[in-house]
Design an enzyme around this catalytic site. Sequence first.
Site, mmCIF file in Angstrom:
data_model
loop_
_atom_site.group_PDB
_atom_site.id
_atom_site.type_symbol
_atom_site.label_atom_id
_atom_site.label_comp_id
_atom_site.label_asym_id
_atom_site.label_seq_id
_atom_site.Cartn_x
_atom_site.Cartn_y
_atom_site.Cartn_z
ATOM 1 N N ASN A 142 -25.728 0.299 14.316
ATOM 2 C CA ASN A 142 -24.337 0.541 14.800
ATOM 3 C C ASN A 142 -23.718 1.530 13.962
ATOM 4 O O ASN A 142 -22.701 2.199 14.330
ATOM 5 C CB ASN A 142 -23.297 -0.620 14.846
ATOM 6 C CG ASN A 142 -23.131 -1.362 13.620
ATOM 7 O OD1 ASN A 142 -24.184 -1.837 13.078
ATOM 8 N ND2 ASN A 142 -22.214 -1.218 12.961
ATOM 9 N N TYR A 149 -29.620 -3.604 -6.516
ATOM 10 C CA TYR A 149 -29.925 -2.812 -5.637
ATOM 11 C C TYR A 149 -31.319 -1.990 -5.624
ATOM 12 O O TYR A 149 -32.287 -2.327 -4.851
ATOM 13 C CB TYR A 149 -28.853 -1.540 -5.436
ATOM 14 C CG TYR A 149 -29.269 -0.565 -4.312
ATOM 15 C CD1 TYR A 149 -29.265 -0.762 -2.875
ATOM 16 C CD2 TYR A 149 -29.495 0.829 -4.499
ATOM 17 C CE1 TYR A 149 -29.504 -0.137 -1.944
ATOM 18 C CE2 TYR A 149 -29.804 1.791 -3.431
ATOM 19 C CZ TYR A 149 -29.966 1.219 -2.071
ATOM 20 O OH TYR A 149 -30.223 2.162 -1.027
ATOM 21 N N GLY A 199 -29.073 -2.957 11.758
ATOM 22 C CA GLY A 199 -28.039 -1.988 11.439
ATOM 23 C C GLY A 199 -27.776 -0.782 12.104
ATOM 24 O O GLY A 199 -27.514 0.358 11.586
#
Length: 310
Positions: A24, A177, A22
């Site tokens: 970016n 989550y 992740g």
Amino acid sequence: MTANWDAESMPDLSGATIVVTGANSGLGYEATHEFARKGGHVIMACRSEERGREAAETIREELPSASLSVHECDLADLESVRAFAREFETTYPSLHVLCNNAGVMAIPRSETEQGFETQFGVNHLGHFALTGLLLDRLRETGGETRVVTQSSAVHERGEIDFADLQGEDEYDSWDAYAQSKLANLLFAYELDRRLRATGSDTKSLACHPGYAATDLQRRGPEMRGSRLRLFAMEAMNALIAQDARTGALPLLYAATNLDIEGGEYVGPGGFRNMRGAPEIQRSSELSYDHEDARRLWNVSEELTGVAYQL
């Protein structure tokens, strides 16, 4: 709290090879920027190679000497994870730090390519598989190497529902989550215990960013088409959150601090552990449950097909 610790406190990373998932955007982008600024070679493992290249170019505009490589790694597809690991092994002779950072948060129920509930599949199973596939390179590199897994303070409301891991019978986006973030901690601690038992110099640590303003918070409301929730999230980001660069500090601390032990949990030490400089903290009692950790490990090996040689 290490009140004066910031990215400038990191040691020189020249010669170090670091993988950030992740990379970016958000926390991963900020961590990549700081690792590169300190001389590390960062492999940016991104779901979109195009967005990864764009992020790398943005970093190079500020740091022309930044040593960056971009590779596709879609944690929602175990075949992509395996392809990344194969490419890494044939391209890079060493790995000093693996940052399991990428994630999704509180999104409507969907499934990965292999049929896993997306939050559990991306946040936990994808990183479990990636770590297992790269572990030999970490252990062979020599000297102290590290795996750092990004969790969340939301893990404190989490429980592992072994009877319904994929949320097929009942699904709540925040519960899913929280389960995935608790799974991150159970994995990180169990990995460290297993590494210690073998006498390995590789350490496993966990961290959380507190409340950091990133695009992560936007995706759930956007996917639901809820303007009200999106407005509320943006207001919370503006009023309470720290910026992503500060939110990345616990990850940087766990990855580079020379005095830290394996099996530690790092988070912001300021207001309600939501902001501030990094410190060693204690996670929820459930996260230290050895029996749940072993059970989750066995289930994860079965689901991913990645067996750790420890």
